[in-house]
Design a protein around this motif. Structure first.
Motif, mmCIF file in Angstrom:
data_model
loop_
_atom_site.group_PDB
_atom_site.id
_atom_site.type_symbol
_atom_site.label_atom_id
_atom_site.label_comp_id
_atom_site.label_asym_id
_atom_site.label_seq_id
_atom_site.Cartn_x
_atom_site.Cartn_y
_atom_site.Cartn_z
ATOM 1 N N PRO A 1 0.691 -1.501 0.073
ATOM 2 C CA PRO A 1 -0.249 0.058 -0.255
ATOM 3 C C PRO A 1 0.827 0.918 0.036
ATOM 4 C CG PRO A 1 -0.584 -1.510 1.061
ATOM 5 C CD PRO A 1 0.207 -1.911 1.238
ATOM 6 N N GLY A 2 1.800 0.976 0.607
ATOM 7 C CA GLY A 2 3.241 2.361 0.078
ATOM 8 C C GLY A 2 4.231 2.379 -0.703
ATOM 9 N N LEU A 3 3.980 2.044 -1.704
ATOM 10 C CA LEU A 3 4.920 1.440 -2.775
ATOM 11 C C LEU A 3 3.746 2.407 -3.870
ATOM 12 C CD1 LEU A 3 5.898 -2.109 -1.817
ATOM 13 C CD2 LEU A 3 7.152 0.205 -1.916
ATOM 14 N N PRO A 4 4.691 2.761 -5.133
ATOM 15 C CA PRO A 4 4.637 3.278 -6.759
ATOM 16 C C PRO A 4 4.062 1.949 -6.955
ATOM 17 C CG PRO A 4 6.117 4.077 -5.679
ATOM 18 C CD PRO A 4 6.127 2.881 -4.764
ATOM 19 N N GLY A 5 4.779 0.888 -6.965
ATOM 20 C CA GLY A 5 4.601 -0.539 -8.162
ATOM 21 C C GLY A 5 4.096 -1.307 -6.739
ATOM 22 N N ARG A 6 4.367 -2.555 -8.000
ATOM 23 C CA ARG A 6 2.630 -3.373 -6.921
ATOM 24 C C ARG A 6 3.708 -4.933 -7.174
ATOM 25 N NH1 ARG A 6 1.363 -2.284 -12.483
ATOM 26 N NH2 ARG A 6 0.741 -3.540 -13.417
ATOM 27 N N LEU A 7 2.927 -6.284 -6.557
ATOM 28 C CA LEU A 7 3.886 -7.208 -6.581
ATOM 29 C C LEU A 7 3.345 -7.897 -7.877
ATOM 30 C CD1 LEU A 7 5.872 -8.520 -4.750
ATOM 31 C CD2 LEU A 7 3.841 -10.338 -3.564
ATOM 32 N N THR A 8 4.452 -8.590 -8.383
ATOM 33 C CA THR A 8 3.676 -9.870 -9.029
ATOM 34 C C THR A 8 4.113 -11.657 -9.087
ATOM 35 O OG1 THR A 8 5.748 -9.372 -10.677
ATOM 36 C CG2 THR A 8 4.014 -8.036 -11.085
ATOM 37 N N ALA A 9 5.385 -11.194 -8.834
ATOM 38 C CA ALA A 9 5.317 -12.955 -7.844
ATOM 39 C C ALA A 9 6.306 -12.849 -6.861
ATOM 40 C CB ALA A 9 6.134 -13.121 -8.904
ATOM 41 N N VAL A 10 6.297 -14.455 -6.069
ATOM 42 C CA VAL A 10 6.675 -14.718 -4.983
ATOM 43 C C VAL A 10 7.946 -15.625 -5.562
ATOM 44 C CG1 VAL A 10 7.688 -14.652 -2.642
ATOM 45 C CG2 VAL A 10 5.918 -12.605 -3.529
ATOM 46 N N ARG A 11 9.060 -15.948 -5.385
ATOM 47 C CA ARG A 11 9.647 -17.100 -5.794
ATOM 48 C C ARG A 11 10.989 -17.508 -4.236
ATOM 49 N NH1 ARG A 11 13.560 -17.924 -11.198
ATOM 50 N NH2 ARG A 11 11.092 -18.081 -11.402
ATOM 51 N N VAL A 12 10.609 -18.707 -4.125
ATOM 52 C CA VAL A 12 11.064 -19.399 -2.652
ATOM 53 C C VAL A 12 12.346 -20.803 -3.403
ATOM 54 C CG1 VAL A 12 10.648 -20.603 -0.745
ATOM 55 C CG2 VAL A 12 9.736 -18.907 -1.458
ATOM 56 N N SER A 13 12.899 -20.653 -3.472
ATOM 57 C CA SER A 13 13.982 -21.327 -3.237
ATOM 58 C C SER A 13 14.561 -22.114 -1.989
ATOM 59 C CB SER A 13 15.500 -20.861 -3.793
ATOM 60 O OG SER A 13 14.654 -20.289 -5.763
ATOM 61 N N GLU A 14 14.110 -23.798 -2.432
ATOM 62 C CA GLU A 14 14.780 -23.757 -0.584
ATOM 63 C C GLU A 14 16.408 -24.859 -1.309
ATOM 64 O OE1 GLU A 14 12.652 -27.713 -0.010
ATOM 65 O OE2 GLU A 14 10.685 -26.558 0.610
ATOM 66 N N THR A 15 16.923 -24.614 -2.044
ATOM 67 C CA THR A 15 17.900 -25.081 -2.832
ATOM 68 C C THR A 15 18.386 -24.201 -3.831
ATOM 69 O OG1 THR A 15 17.062 -26.886 -3.969
ATOM 70 C CG2 THR A 15 17.412 -27.743 -1.828
ATOM 71 N N ALA A 16 20.087 -24.314 -4.047
ATOM 72 C CA ALA A 16 20.136 -23.293 -5.641
ATOM 73 C C ALA A 16 19.151 -24.106 -6.815
ATOM 74 C CB ALA A 16 21.504 -23.913 -5.547
ATOM 75 N N SER A 17 19.183 -25.487 -6.454
ATOM 76 C CA SER A 17 18.637 -25.737 -8.287
ATOM 77 C C SER A 17 16.656 -25.535 -8.150
ATOM 78 C CB SER A 17 18.901 -26.980 -8.406
ATOM 79 O OG SER A 17 19.024 -28.094 -7.042
ATOM 80 N N SER A 18 15.831 -25.302 -7.176
ATOM 81 C CA SER A 18 14.960 -25.810 -7.366
ATOM 82 C C SER A 18 14.226 -24.512 -6.637
ATOM 83 C CB SER A 18 14.448 -26.990 -6.643
ATOM 84 O OG SER A 18 15.133 -26.461 -4.824
ATOM 85 N N TRP A 19 13.148 -23.806 -7.064
ATOM 86 C CA TRP A 19 12.086 -23.328 -6.537
ATOM 87 C C TRP A 19 10.137 -23.599 -6.850
ATOM 88 C CZ3 TRP A 19 9.295 -20.990 -10.771
ATOM 89 C CH2 TRP A 19 9.871 -21.362 -11.836
ATOM 90 N N ALA A 20 9.727 -22.496 -6.312
ATOM 91 C CA ALA A 20 8.168 -22.608 -5.769
ATOM 92 C C ALA A 20 7.869 -20.833 -6.556
ATOM 93 C CB ALA A 20 7.968 -22.842 -5.202
ATOM 94 N N GLN A 21 6.936 -20.576 -7.024
ATOM 95 C CA GLN A 21 6.962 -19.435 -7.384
ATOM 96 C C GLN A 21 5.174 -19.301 -7.352
ATOM 97 O OE1 GLN A 21 8.267 -17.080 -10.086
ATOM 98 N NE2 GLN A 21 6.495 -16.807 -11.773
ATOM 99 N N PHE A 22 4.590 -18.311 -6.790
ATOM 100 C CA PHE A 22 3.456 -17.302 -6.554
ATOM 101 C C PHE A 22 3.141 -16.659 -7.234
ATOM 102 C CE2 PHE A 22 0.239 -15.428 -4.951
ATOM 103 C CZ PHE A 22 -1.241 -16.262 -4.557
ATOM 104 N N GLU A 23 2.115 -16.572 -8.587
ATOM 105 C CA GLU A 23 1.890 -15.508 -9.343
ATOM 106 C C GLU A 23 0.303 -14.718 -8.513
ATOM 107 O OE1 GLU A 23 2.713 -15.580 -13.398
ATOM 108 O OE2 GLU A 23 4.154 -16.415 -13.051
ATOM 109 N N VAL A 24 0.944 -13.151 -8.644
ATOM 110 C CA VAL A 24 -0.657 -12.845 -7.576
ATOM 111 C C VAL A 24 -1.281 -11.992 -9.179
ATOM 112 C CG1 VAL A 24 -0.883 -10.672 -6.341
ATOM 113 C CG2 VAL A 24 1.272 -11.626 -6.209
ATOM 114 N N ALA A 25 -2.554 -12.807 -8.791
ATOM 115 C CA ALA A 25 -3.756 -11.961 -10.053
ATOM 116 C C ALA A 25 -4.127 -11.182 -9.546
ATOM 117 C CB ALA A 25 -5.007 -13.447 -10.351
ATOM 118 N N ARG A 26 -3.935 -10.052 -10.255
ATOM 119 C CA ARG A 26 -5.107 -9.065 -10.378
ATOM 120 C C ARG A 26 -6.667 -8.580 -11.289
ATOM 121 N NH1 ARG A 26 -2.189 -5.478 -6.364
ATOM 122 N NH2 ARG A 26 0.235 -7.254 -6.818
#
Length: 131
Positions: free
Chosen positions: A106-131
């Motif tokens: 709410p206090g930013l000019p930009g908006r979040l599109t995704a968050v990516r979480v990596s448990e290891t250097a070779s794997s990740w999961a991503q959540f994309e924000v639907a607007r």
């Protein structure tokens, strides 16, 4: 020079150490027992127009994310720190996106599109924000 249309994106990565276990997995599954990871979390923001001197969002304005990660997640057992969810990378990405949209965006000019979480250097999961 031809003017192009599009969106600008930025990403900011944060790191933390934590442990977790995933209930409901078969006996002997490596993720069923308590184990730890060196997590990396990346927040991706976008804007149609740049603000200030040419920012999607000033990286300094993302400091609350680091404070939350350091105080709530770093060197914790995620099952205890976040008892409302099973702490898979997928669920953690969605949780962090929701937290960001509620507490930081709410206090930013930009908006979040995704968050990516990596448990290891070779794997990740991503959540994309639907607007």
């Amino acid at each position: 020079m031809t003017a192009l249309t599009g969106e600008h994106r930025i990403g900011k990565r944060f790191r933390f150490e934590a442990a977790h276990y995933l209930p409901g997995l078969p006996d002997g599954h490596q993720c069923a027992r308590l184990h730890g990871h060196s997590y990396e979390v990346e927040f991706v923001l976008t804007a149609d127009r740049l603000s200030g001197p040419g920012f999607v969002t000033d990286f300094g304005d993302l400091a609350p994310v680091k404070m939350m990660i350091d105080s709530a997640l770093d060197h914790r057992v995620l099952n205890e720190a976040l008892p409302e969810l099973v702490p898979t990378s997928e669920n953690l990405a969605a949780y962090l996106a929701g937290w960001f949209v509620e507490h930081v965006e709410p206090g930013l000019p930009g908006r979040l599109t995704a968050v990516r979480v990596s448990e290891t250097a070779s794997s990740w999961a991503q959540f994309e924000v639907a607007r």
